[in-house]
Every structure is written in C-alpha cells, then in structure tokens.
Write an enzyme that holds these catalytic residues in place. Structure first.
Site, PDB file in Angstrom:
ATOM      1  N   ASP A 100      -1.719   6.284   6.753  1.00 26.69           N
ATOM      2  CA  ASP A 100      -3.264   5.707   5.920  1.00 26.69           C
ATOM      3  C   ASP A 100      -3.208   4.937   7.257  1.00 26.69           C
ATOM      4  O   ASP A 100      -2.072   3.930   7.146  1.00 26.69           O
ATOM      5  CB  ASP A 100      -2.219   4.973   4.639  1.00 26.69           C
ATOM      6  CG  ASP A 100      -2.911   3.698   4.564  1.00 26.69           C
ATOM      7  OD1 ASP A 100      -4.919   3.605   5.204  1.00 26.69           O
ATOM      8  OD2 ASP A 100      -2.908   3.273   2.888  1.00 26.69           O
ATOM      9  N   LYS A 124     -12.017  -2.021   6.404  1.00 22.04           N
ATOM     10  CA  LYS A 124     -11.216  -2.964   7.694  1.00 22.04           C
ATOM     11  C   LYS A 124     -11.950  -3.037   8.646  1.00 22.04           C
ATOM     12  O   LYS A 124     -12.362  -3.713   9.325  1.00 22.04           O
ATOM     13  CB  LYS A 124     -10.063  -2.407   7.581  1.00 22.04           C
ATOM     14  CG  LYS A 124      -9.118  -2.276   6.009  1.00 22.04           C
ATOM     15  CD  LYS A 124      -8.889  -3.479   5.102  1.00 22.04           C
ATOM     16  CE  LYS A 124      -8.784  -2.861   3.690  1.00 22.04           C
ATOM     17  NZ  LYS A 124      -8.026  -2.580   3.275  1.00 22.04           N
ATOM     18  N   TRP A 179       0.630  -1.379   0.259  1.00 22.74           N
ATOM     19  CA  TRP A 179      -0.079   0.285  -0.336  1.00 22.74           C
ATOM     20  C   TRP A 179       0.851   1.009  -0.151  1.00 22.74           C
ATOM     21  O   TRP A 179       0.189   2.012  -0.618  1.00 22.74           O
ATOM     22  CB  TRP A 179      -1.410  -0.442   0.697  1.00 22.74           C
ATOM     23  CG  TRP A 179      -1.983  -1.145   1.088  1.00 22.74           C
ATOM     24  CD1 TRP A 179      -2.091  -2.553   1.389  1.00 22.74           C
ATOM     25  CD2 TRP A 179      -3.253  -1.607  -0.103  1.00 22.74           C
ATOM     26  NE1 TRP A 179      -2.970  -3.107   1.446  1.00 22.74           N
ATOM     27  CE2 TRP A 179      -3.664  -2.555   0.317  1.00 22.74           C
ATOM     28  CE3 TRP A 179      -3.352  -0.523  -1.536  1.00 22.74           C
ATOM     29  CZ2 TRP A 179      -4.516  -2.958  -0.485  1.00 22.74           C
ATOM     30  CZ3 TRP A 179      -4.253  -1.262  -1.603  1.00 22.74           C
ATOM     31  CH2 TRP A 179      -4.749  -2.105  -1.496  1.00 22.74           C
TER      32      TRP A 179
HETATM   33  C1  LIG Z   1      -7.341  -2.615   1.910  1.00 20.35           C
HETATM   34  C2  LIG Z   1      -5.876  -1.353   1.845  1.00 20.35           C
HETATM   35  C3  LIG Z   1      -6.631   0.199   1.104  1.00 20.35           C
HETATM   36  C4  LIG Z   1      -7.180  -0.055  -0.640  1.00 20.35           C
HETATM   37  O1  LIG Z   1      -8.273   0.216   0.135  1.00 20.35           O
HETATM   38  P1  LIG Z   1      -9.637   0.396  -1.129  1.00 20.35           P
HETATM   39  O2  LIG Z   1     -10.735   1.133  -0.276  1.00 20.35           O
HETATM   40  O3  LIG Z   1      -9.856  -0.901  -1.548  1.00 20.35           O
HETATM   41  O4  LIG Z   1      -8.825   1.682  -2.124  1.00 20.35           O
HETATM   42  C5  LIG Z   1      -5.129   1.015   1.490  1.00 20.35           C
HETATM   43  N1  LIG Z   1      -4.154   1.303   2.417  1.00 20.35           N
HETATM   44  C6  LIG Z   1      -3.911   0.596   3.291  1.00 20.35           C
HETATM   45  C7  LIG Z   1      -3.481  -0.391   4.521  1.00 20.35           C
HETATM   46  C8  LIG Z   1      -5.190  -1.513   3.042  1.00 20.35           C
HETATM   47  O5  LIG Z   1      -5.354  -1.918   4.250  1.00 20.35           O
END
Ligand SMILES: *Cc1c(COP(=O)(O)O)cnc(C)c1O
Length: 359
Positions: free
Chosen positions: A171, A195, A101
């Site tokens: 993030d 998540k 990511w």
């Molecule tokens: C799942 C995830 C993403 C991507 O998320 P989307 O909503 O599918 O764009 C980005 N960063 C992390 C840490 C993730 O776990």
C-alpha cells in the site's frame, strides 16, 4: 481568492497549475462543449484521457510491460478485501504491522484466510519500521503485505523487506510518485490517490500479469475481480472518470517537473528543512526514529496537549491549515506531499520558530 498552505494528510494539496487547467476546461473540454464530468466514458475524448494517463504513469514509474495498471473505485480500503479475495490461493498471508492501515488490511484479510502478523512496531506506538531482514515468512504464504509509508505515524520503509521469494504487496497511498521505485520488486503496488495524486474515491493498482487469474475465492463479486477490470482496461463499468482525468493532469505535471528523481530531491529538501528544525527545537519534537522518517508525513509534538492545541489554532490563523495530528496520535502532523511547495514548509518552520520564541 486566497489559497492557504494545506498540510492535510488526505484529501490533500494538489498542484495549483492542475486546478487552474481543470477550471479552464470545466465548461468546455477542448472543444467538446462539455465537462469531462458530463461525457461518456466510451467517448473518443475520454479514451484519449485514460490512455494518456496510463502511458504517462508507466513512463513516470518505469512500469514493465508485464504489469497491468488499473484505475478502480473504492479507495485504498477496498483493496484490503480485493487483495486476499484475488491472491489467497493457499488462504495464508503474512502481514507486517506498522500502523493503522496495515492493521486494518490484516483484519480484513482475516475474513478470507489465515493471517500471520510476522512483524510489528505496535510496542512503541508504530514509531519505527521493524527489522525485516529475516522474517518468519510462512512457506504457504500467498504474499507478504506492507504499508510502505505510514501516513498516521510518519514512518517509511527505507529498504523493502526480504520476503524470501514470496510476492510483495504494498500500500503506497501516501508515498505514491514521491520518489522512483523498482516496480519489479513488487507483485502488487496500490494506492488511494487522494494523498499525492488526485480526488478521493479512486485507487490505482499496478499488478503483475501472472497474478491476475480467474482463480479467485468463491463468491468474489464481479466488481472485485482484478481480471474483470484488467480485461476491460478499467472500463468494465463507468470508471471514476473525473478522477482519472485529474490524475492524468498530475502525471503530466510530474513529467514537466522532471519526473520522480527530481520529485525525490525536492521532497528530501523539504523534509530536511522541517526535520532539521525539529532536531534543534527546544519546544517541538519529532515522534519517530530518525532512520525511518517519512518524507511525506511529519508528526511532531510539544509534549503538552494545551500547547499543541494553541499551536494548531494559531497556525490556522496564519494560513497554515490542517496541522492537527491524527486523532489516535495527538500532537501535530505536517503532510508535505509532492504538491506542497518548498515555500510552504519555509512558512511553517518560520511560524514554528516564532511560536517557540513566544511560548
Ligand atoms: C488514506 C490511506 C488509506 C485509506 O484510503 P481510502 O481511500 O480512504 O480507503 C489506506 N492506506 C493508507 C496508507 C492511507 O494513507
């Protein structure tokens, strides 16, 4: 009706109470005679939903008044572009690469300016968090970027990097609301909600007010400007209304549970049960450095691909679903987010012990 223990990394398990409440309100939301999916985002009922959601999130995370909370679309990945487009004033940013990511975010930012990869754990398949005490932070860097919990590899920053005065952008998709955070240490905290909080497609951005300006990169689309959404209180266009509604319910659920201190204790207790077993097992092994272990995503392997596949298959038959590891890592991964009950992890460990005896 049968619910399984769902160890998916995302979209992931939500609190059963929240799902039941949403089901009860599906046809008639509190006397409105309609579902939240069907109502105007400018209605009184929805205004209450979004206002309470923001208030509850502010309370849970202790968000200071000089930070805005934005409920946006496009998931976490859209922020990979939105962050550089809005924050790259000098067109330079520093990225710490701790997994897929962060890698993707850095590659996207590179379309808009110079990206320095100032630390990385790629040398050991992202199985640790690099030392971030004395990073070569660029004098011109507009921000330092991290992915705080690495969903795929199962690592988490135990201590935030020393950014040498630069803005920290994080993030937190897979550790959102899993433990208390000091919001003041960040310029931007953002996460896709699927998540740990709600339905996919939505992202929550918590951003310090002084970072929200009209001075964005030329050509930045209206929909990708923080200022547009901040000025309109996330109602510039139709927001992900049903998603905001479910997130709001999860915030209330978290408050009822006792808040983020309590969630942290619960999450530590759940993770300990699984990690302690992994440390003593003859068959299963954790894949990351102990000091950097995530409380949310726990990857493990047997060292034998056929055995891994057999385990995933038999676990599914026993009602323990989505334990297959990410396609880039293999093995297994148990995601044990806020809504995974302790009993779910107990059931997993009991099943692993049984499988170990039989194999
Ligand atoms: C799942 C995830 C993403 C991507 O998320 P989307 O909503 O599918 O764009 C980005 N960063 C992390 C840490 C993730 O776990």
């Amino acid at each position: 009706m049968k619910r399984v223990y769902n160890f998916s990394a995302g979209p992931a398990v939500l609190p059963e109470e929240v799902l039941r409440e949403a089901a009860d309100e599906m046809l008639d939301y509190r006397g409105t005679g309609m579902s939240v999916m069907e109502m105007s985002h400018r209605s009184k009922a929805f205004e209450t939903i979004i206002t309470e959601a923001e208030q509850d999130l502010r309370e849970l995370m202790n968000i200071p008044d000089n930070y805005k909370v934005l409920f946006l679309q496009g998931g976490a990945s859209q922020q990979f572009a939105m962050i550089p487009m809005n924050l790259m004033k000098n067109k330079v940013a520093d990225y710490i690469i701790t997994g897929q990511w962060a890698k993707k975010a850095a590659a996207e930012a590179e379309k808009y300016g110079k990206v320095n990869r100032i630390a990385s754990s790629a040398d050991k398949t992202f199985s640790y968090i690099p030392d971030c005490t004395d990073l070569p932070v660029d004098e011109d860097a507009d921000y330092v970027y991290i992915c705080e919990n690495n969903t795929i590899y199962g690592t988490k920053y135990r201590k935030l990097p020393d950014t040498k005065g630069k803005i920290l952008v994080a993030d937190v998709s897979s550790c959102f609301l899993s433990e208390p955070v000091d919001v003041t240490k960040y310029g931007v905290i953002y996460g896709g909600v699927q998540k740990n909080i709600g339905p996919a497609g939505m992202v929550i951005v918590i951003i310090r007010e002084d970072l929200i300006t009209e001075d964005v990169l030329p050509g930045t689309p209206t929909m990708l400007q923080y200022k547009i959404h901040a000025d309109a209180k996330s109602l510039y266009n139709t927001p992900p209304a049903y998603g905001i509604y479910i997130c709001g319910k999860v915030f209330k659920w978290l408050k009822n549970m006792g808040g983020l201190e309590v969630m942290k204790e619960r999450n530590e207790k759940k993770a300990k049960l699984l990690y302690d077993y992994l440390d003593e097992s003859r068959l299963f092994h954790g894949t990351v450095e102990k000091k950097d272990r995530s409380l949310m995503n726990v990857p493990f392997v047997t060292g034998n691909e056929e055995m891994d596949a057999k385990f995933v298959k038999e676990a599914k038959e026993a009602g323990l679903e989505n334990l297959k590891g990410h396609r880039t890592v293999g093995g297994m991964r148990a995601s044990i987010y806020n809504a995974m009950p302790y009993e779910g992890v107990e059931a997993l460990v009991a099943f692993m012990k049984k499988f170990e005896e039989e194999n």
